[in-house]
Design a protein around this motif. Structure first.
Motif, PDB file in Angstrom:
ATOM      1  N   MET A  29       0.849  -1.185   0.000  1.00 41.92           N
ATOM      2  CA  MET A  29       0.000   0.000   0.000  1.00 41.92           C
ATOM      3  C   MET A  29       0.890   1.241   0.000  1.00 41.92           C
ATOM      4  O   MET A  29       1.895   1.296   0.676  1.00 41.92           O
ATOM      5  N   GLU A  78       0.331   3.600   4.471  1.00 41.21           N
ATOM      6  CA  GLU A  78       1.255   3.090   5.482  1.00 41.21           C
ATOM      7  C   GLU A  78       2.407   4.073   5.682  1.00 41.21           C
ATOM      8  O   GLU A  78       3.119   4.407   4.737  1.00 41.21           O
ATOM      9  N   ASP A  91       5.936   4.625   7.161  1.00 42.91           N
ATOM     10  CA  ASP A  91       7.068   3.847   7.659  1.00 42.91           C
ATOM     11  C   ASP A  91       8.382   4.508   7.232  1.00 42.91           C
ATOM     12  O   ASP A  91       8.386   5.650   6.758  1.00 42.91           O
ATOM     13  N   HIS A  92       9.460   3.789   7.381  1.00 48.33           N
ATOM     14  CA  HIS A  92      10.790   4.283   7.045  1.00 48.33           C
ATOM     15  C   HIS A  92      10.836   4.846   5.624  1.00 48.33           C
ATOM     16  O   HIS A  92      11.481   5.864   5.355  1.00 48.33           O
ATOM     17  N   PHE A 110      -1.152   1.824   8.909  1.00 45.48           N
ATOM     18  CA  PHE A 110       0.038   1.324   9.611  1.00 45.48           C
ATOM     19  C   PHE A 110       0.957   2.489   9.929  1.00 45.48           C
ATOM     20  O   PHE A 110       1.084   3.421   9.140  1.00 45.48           O
ATOM     21  N   CYS A 111       1.587   2.435  11.101  1.00 48.95           N
ATOM     22  CA  CYS A 111       2.569   3.452  11.467  1.00 48.95           C
ATOM     23  C   CYS A 111       3.647   2.776  12.307  1.00 48.95           C
ATOM     24  O   CYS A 111       3.339   2.065  13.258  1.00 48.95           O
ATOM     25  N   ASP A 112       4.912   2.994  11.938  1.00 48.81           N
ATOM     26  CA  ASP A 112       5.989   2.387  12.716  1.00 48.81           C
ATOM     27  C   ASP A 112       6.709   3.458  13.547  1.00 48.81           C
ATOM     28  O   ASP A 112       6.264   4.605  13.615  1.00 48.81           O
ATOM     29  N   SER A 113       7.831   3.098  14.174  1.00 50.23           N
ATOM     30  CA  SER A 113       8.478   4.057  15.080  1.00 50.23           C
ATOM     31  C   SER A 113       9.118   5.210  14.313  1.00 50.23           C
ATOM     32  O   SER A 113       9.295   6.295  14.870  1.00 50.23           O
ATOM     33  N   THR A 114       9.447   5.002  13.044  1.00 50.96           N
ATOM     34  CA  THR A 114       9.937   6.122  12.241  1.00 50.96           C
ATOM     35  C   THR A 114       8.825   7.155  12.077  1.00 50.96           C
ATOM     36  O   THR A 114       9.046   8.366  12.212  1.00 50.96           O
ATOM     37  N   SER A 141       8.377   9.068  15.243  1.00 54.15           N
ATOM     38  CA  SER A 141       9.419  10.079  15.465  1.00 54.15           C
ATOM     39  C   SER A 141       9.110  11.351  14.672  1.00 54.15           C
ATOM     40  O   SER A 141       9.429  12.457  15.119  1.00 54.15           O
ATOM     41  N   LEU A 179       6.504  13.201  16.704  1.00 47.79           N
ATOM     42  CA  LEU A 179       7.129  13.818  17.882  1.00 47.79           C
ATOM     43  C   LEU A 179       7.921  15.068  17.495  1.00 47.79           C
ATOM     44  O   LEU A 179       7.924  16.065  18.233  1.00 47.79           O
ATOM     45  N   ARG A 213      -5.018  -0.433  15.505  1.00 47.19           N
ATOM     46  CA  ARG A 213      -3.655  -0.908  15.290  1.00 47.19           C
ATOM     47  C   ARG A 213      -2.639   0.211  15.525  1.00 47.19           C
ATOM     48  O   ARG A 213      -1.629   0.031  16.204  1.00 47.19           O
ATOM     49  N   THR A 247       0.290   0.932  18.603  1.00 46.07           N
ATOM     50  CA  THR A 247       1.695   1.289  18.385  1.00 46.07           C
ATOM     51  C   THR A 247       2.075   2.514  19.215  1.00 46.07           C
ATOM     52  O   THR A 247       3.128   2.547  19.850  1.00 46.07           O
ATOM     53  N   THR A 262       4.683   2.331  22.368  1.00 49.16           N
ATOM     54  CA  THR A 262       5.881   3.148  22.230  1.00 49.16           C
ATOM     55  C   THR A 262       5.989   4.145  23.372  1.00 49.16           C
ATOM     56  O   THR A 262       7.027   4.785  23.562  1.00 49.16           O
ATOM     57  N   LEU A 272       5.189  -5.796  13.043  1.00 48.59           N
ATOM     58  CA  LEU A 272       5.747  -4.483  13.376  1.00 48.59           C
ATOM     59  C   LEU A 272       7.165  -4.621  13.934  1.00 48.59           C
ATOM     60  O   LEU A 272       8.061  -3.844  13.604  1.00 48.59           O
ATOM     61  N   GLU A 321      10.607  -2.950  12.511  1.00 48.89           N
ATOM     62  CA  GLU A 321      11.514  -2.095  13.287  1.00 48.89           C
ATOM     63  C   GLU A 321      12.961  -2.572  13.164  1.00 48.89           C
ATOM     64  O   GLU A 321      13.883  -1.773  13.021  1.00 48.89           O
ATOM     65  N   LEU A 339      13.604  11.812  19.915  1.00 45.22           N
ATOM     66  CA  LEU A 339      12.866  11.569  18.681  1.00 45.22           C
ATOM     67  C   LEU A 339      13.099  10.179  18.118  1.00 45.22           C
ATOM     68  O   LEU A 339      12.229   9.587  17.506  1.00 45.22           O
TER      69      LEU A 339
END
Lengths: 122, 142
Positions: free
Chosen positions: A1, A28, A30-31, A61-65, A68, A71, A92, A96, A100, B43, B47, B97
């Motif tokens: 996607m 999505e 992501d990175h 979808f959302c990742d830690s990137t 960040s 934030l 979902r 996350t 986190t 997930l 990561e 961050l």
């Protein structure tokens, strides 16, 4: 996607006496797609945005990137006495944020309209 | 459950993490993971692979295997900068961050372990298919 960012109303959209911008995210985050969001945020900052509403109803979808990037926006707008609000988090993505440890860092609303209504002049 | 899924799988790490998530999701789902626990493993792998893109020149690959009790995914890089102590990373808090990937992996998976040898580093991520004490998992409708 794939991932898209749509700007829904700029600083001239309105009825509010201070710069509010709404970004509508789909797909999505992501990175690979985070740079698109960073670019849209830079444009919002350049346009004197103070309060940012991010509509994530269509964000699957959302990742830690991605987190960040949210934030970083929060820090940038805090320096302008502004804010970042998230609208329409699905289960979902909400999970996350919670795992986190950043869930409480953002005001969250069911819809972008609710988020807009909650912004008051300061 | 069909036994075909017992075959191990391997995928390269590329810029397209969406594709990797799809591959891991399909593999782990066939192995018997479902729902939130499946999403959590996907997930976590995302990561670990993003860390390879950011910190190990993007050179690495992913291996997966399973038995009746658990699905295991190992994310390998060739740089080897990641050491076992990194698995103990704390929560960096909201003012930092970046650097919450390993912390998040530990929240998502039953087991997270880092190993290192001459070929590089690897993050092992394991998710039990039927976690003890969690009751009967809600499987897909038959």
């Amino acid at each position: 996607m794939n991932f898209t960012v749509r700007v829904d109303g700029g600083s001239a959209d309105g009825l509010l006496p201070f710069p509010v911008r709404t970004l509508v995210l789909t797909g999505e985050l992501d990175h690979g797609s985070a740079p698109h969001l960073r670019k849209a945020l830079e444009a919002a900052y350049a346009d004197q945005c103070r309060h940012l509403i991010i509509d994530v109803t269509g964000l699957a979808f959302c990742d830690s990137t991605g987190i960040s990037v949210f934030l970083a926006a929060r820090q940038t707008l805090a320096q302008r006495d502004g804010s970042v609000a998230l609208a329409g988090l699905n289960a979902r993505v909400q999970r996350t944020f919670r795992l986190t440890g950043v869930a409480d860092a953002f005001a969250t609303y069911s819809t972008a309209d609710e988020a807009r209504a909650a912004i008051t002049p300061s | 459950m069909d036994r075909e899924g017992h075959a191990p799988a391997q995928w390269p790490i590329t810029d397209d993490l969406s594709m990797l998530r799809g591959q891991v999701n399909d593999y782990a789902a066939r192995a018997g993971l479902a729902g939130v626990r499946l999403q959590d493993l996907v997930l976590a792998v995302n990561e670990a692979a993003a860390n390879v893109l950011d910190h190990a020149h993007g050179e690495g690959h992913v291996e997966a295997w399973h038995d009746d009790g658990s699905v295991t995914v190992e994310v390998h890089d060739r740089l080897g900068r990641l050491v076992p102590a990194h698995a103990d990373a704390g929560n960096p808090g909201v003012t930092t961050l970046r650097g919450r990937g390993l912390w998040l992996m530990r929240q998502l998976c039953d087991e997270v372990r880092i190993t290192r040898n001459a070929d590089g580093s690897a993050v092992l991520l394991r998710q039990a298919i039927e976690p003890a004490g969690a009751g009967r998992p809600l499987g897909p409708a038959t």
